[in-house]
Design an enzyme around this catalytic site. Structure first.
Site, short mmCIF file in Angstrom:
data_model
loop_
_atom_site.label_atom_id
_atom_site.label_comp_id
_atom_site.label_asym_id
_atom_site.label_seq_id
_atom_site.Cartn_x
_atom_site.Cartn_y
_atom_site.Cartn_z
N TYR A 1 0.92 -1.27 -0.08
CA TYR A 1 0.13 -0.16 -0.04
C TYR A 1 0.87 1.16 0.04
CZ TYR A 1 -3.36 3.35 1.68
OH TYR A 1 -4.24 4.64 1.75
N ASP B 1 9.36 2.56 0.32
CA ASP B 1 8.10 3.14 1.00
C ASP B 1 8.39 2.79 2.39
OD1 ASP B 1 5.81 3.74 2.37
OD2 ASP B 1 4.35 3.25 0.76
N LYS C 1 4.55 8.74 9.11
CA LYS C 1 4.04 8.23 10.30
C LYS C 1 5.29 8.45 11.45
CE LYS C 1 1.37 4.30 8.30
NZ LYS C 1 -0.12 4.26 8.37
N1 PMP Z 1 2.78 3.75 2.53
C1 PMP Z 1 2.38 2.96 3.62
C2 PMP Z 1 3.42 1.88 3.28
C3 PMP Z 1 1.52 2.95 4.16
O1 PMP Z 1 1.24 2.06 5.22
C4 PMP Z 1 0.78 4.20 4.23
C5 PMP Z 1 -0.37 4.53 5.22
N2 PMP Z 1 -1.05 3.70 5.88
C6 PMP Z 1 1.03 5.14 3.20
C7 PMP Z 1 2.24 5.13 2.51
C8 PMP Z 1 0.15 6.65 3.13
O2 PMP Z 1 0.45 7.44 4.17
P1 PMP Z 1 -0.60 8.12 4.60
O3 PMP Z 1 -1.63 7.89 5.24
O4 PMP Z 1 0.28 9.29 5.77
O5 PMP Z 1 -0.82 9.31 3.43
#
Ligand code: PMP
Length: 441
Positions: free
Chosen positions: A144, A247, A275
């Protein structure tokens, strides 16, 4: 432990539903029925709701909250900075914060800040496309990367042409998506399968400029890269002039200050953090990477913008988080041990009632699955298991245990023995009820 009651919370939630769609700040297709519990107090790993009930917070704001609730040192650092300056374009912290990140993160030679993971992922892809001059990116099933149109959900059209397409019943599918954006921009491959990547790159290297992945696939169920896989991906990206993006929005600062890459020994060209980067209570994300790629910003070839980018309080929060972790040398091991004990208690509770249960992931990010064997590939983490896991997550809330969405649980710096015993006192009844209600385990 008796089930909690939430009369006051529910009254408030009914009211806010008139103003906020669903009474919540976000939604995916599989959510919508859970109990919504607002909180007005937190300390360490605990939060208290409007009815005064105490909960164990393993949700940790989707894994962002690494410092714990009301961490005195962290809060003091933020309070201090509020007396300096809050709303300027540059402050006195950039140099120090960037130096710290560059010191810890193998792929970091330069740093740009943003606010959300979604936004920084999109900017990283733009940067990588500009660098290679090639328009398409490759992503992987079960990973994701935020809720933008071009990168969420879908399934490959075919093994020969694995462009993702929308399909009926996709949990991550959405109405209103720009038409054809998935298939126009990307390919979607199985992860941990270097043969599939090699085949695609050898056939289509002229159009693919980017490979993006979670280096440890948390969103696909908590799966580690198989030995040699990341090394092979790195080699293929080099061979075919493709920018490799990790990511690390979840794993960054949570697995180690240097991110998962510092443990796995493979260095991407660009990394995105989010995060836990700022400790968990303020939004901050970062794009870090090689100088020659980041130079495109210096040369004004690529645009990166955002009103609140690099806001002072966010930088103060990043610095405070890094220093709290630096000064607490065994914190990852300590937090990980508490979380593993919690995971084992969950497995034991399930075993007592004959419910299948596995816990997997890495020490400070664990994920449970109500099935017999660990999920070994993101593609195997099927919707039925997901729904069962969501049900357990929901029922545990009534017993004062807050898991994160889709059955994840996270540690924080303030975790201690009492959090483990709090969990153990409640989990058995919660699991017994899940077993009774579901009837499908
Ligand atoms: N990349 C990963 C691996 C994530 O888990 C998330 C959010 N769960 C995101 C990107 C997106 O981040 P945000 O919710 O701060 O937009």
């Amino acid at each position: 432990m008796p089930k909690l009651k939430f009369p006051q919370s529910q009254k408030v939630v009914q009211q806010i539903k008139h103003y906020m769609p669903g009474g919540v700040h976000y939604n995916f297709r599989y959510s919508g029925k859970e109990t919504i519990i607002p909180f007005n107090k937190g300390k360490g790993s605990r939060v208290w709701d409007l009815d005064g009930n105490e909960h164990l917070d393993l949700f940790c704001k989707f894994g962002a909250l690494i410092v714990g609730h009301c961490n005195e040192e962290y809060n003091a650092r933020l309070n201090d900075y509020t007396t300096k300056v809050l709303s300027v374009d540059q402050c006195d912290l950039e140099g120090l914060v960037c130096e710290k990140i560059i010191h810890h993160v193998p792929s970091a030679e330069m740093v740009r800040f943003g606010l959300s993971g979604t936004e920084s992922i999109q900017n990283a892809i733009r940067l990588a496309r500009a660098y290679t001059g090639k328009p398409k990116f490759v992503r992987f099933q079960g990973h994701y990367h935020g809720n933008a149109d071009n990168i969420m959900g879908g399934k490959p059209l075919s093994a020969d042409y694995p462009a993702p397409v929308d399909y009926e019943g996709d949990f991550l599918g959405t109405d209103g998506r720009a038409p054809n954006i998935l298939q126009d921009q990307s390919f979607l491959l199985p992860w941990n399968d270097s043969v599939a990547l090699e085949k695609l790159l050898s056939e289509r290297a002229s159009e693919i400029g980017v490979v993006i992945m979670e280096p440890i696939c948390i969103n696909g169920g908590g799966i580690l890269p198989v030995p040699g896989y990341l090394e092979k991906v790195r080699e293929l990206c080099d061979r075919y002039n493709v920018v490799l993006i990790f990511d690390e929005v979840i794993t960054g600062f949570r697995v180690a200050l240097g991110g998962a890459q510092s443990q796995l020994g493979v260095t991407p060209d660009i990394t995105v953090f989010g995060k836990a980067l700022a400790g968990g209570s303020l939004p901050m994300s970062a794009i870090v990477g090689k100088k020659e790629i980041m130079q495109l910003y210096v040369d004004q070839k690529v645009i990166h913008a955002g009103t609140f980018n690099g806001y002072p309080l966010g930088l103060a929060a990043v610095l405070a988080t890094i220093e709290l972790i630096e000064n607490d040398v065994s914190c990852y091991e300590r937090m990980g041990n508490y979380l593993l004990q919690i995971g084992q208690s969950l497995v034991d509770a399930a075993k007592n009632v004959g419910m299948p249960m596995v816990v997997q992931g890495v020490p400070n990010v664990l994920i449970f699955h109500s099935q017999e064997t660990p999920v070994s590939s993101p593609g195997d983490y099927n919707d039925t298991t997901k729904l069962r896991d969501i049900l357990i997550t929901r029922i545990c809330k009534d017993y004062g245990i807050q898991f994160s969405k889709i059955s994840r649980f996270y540690s924080n710096l303030m975790m201690n023995d009492t959090d483990v015993s709090f969990f153990q006192e409640r989990i058995q009844e919660a699991i017994a009820e899940s077993q009774r209600i579901s009837g499908i385990f």
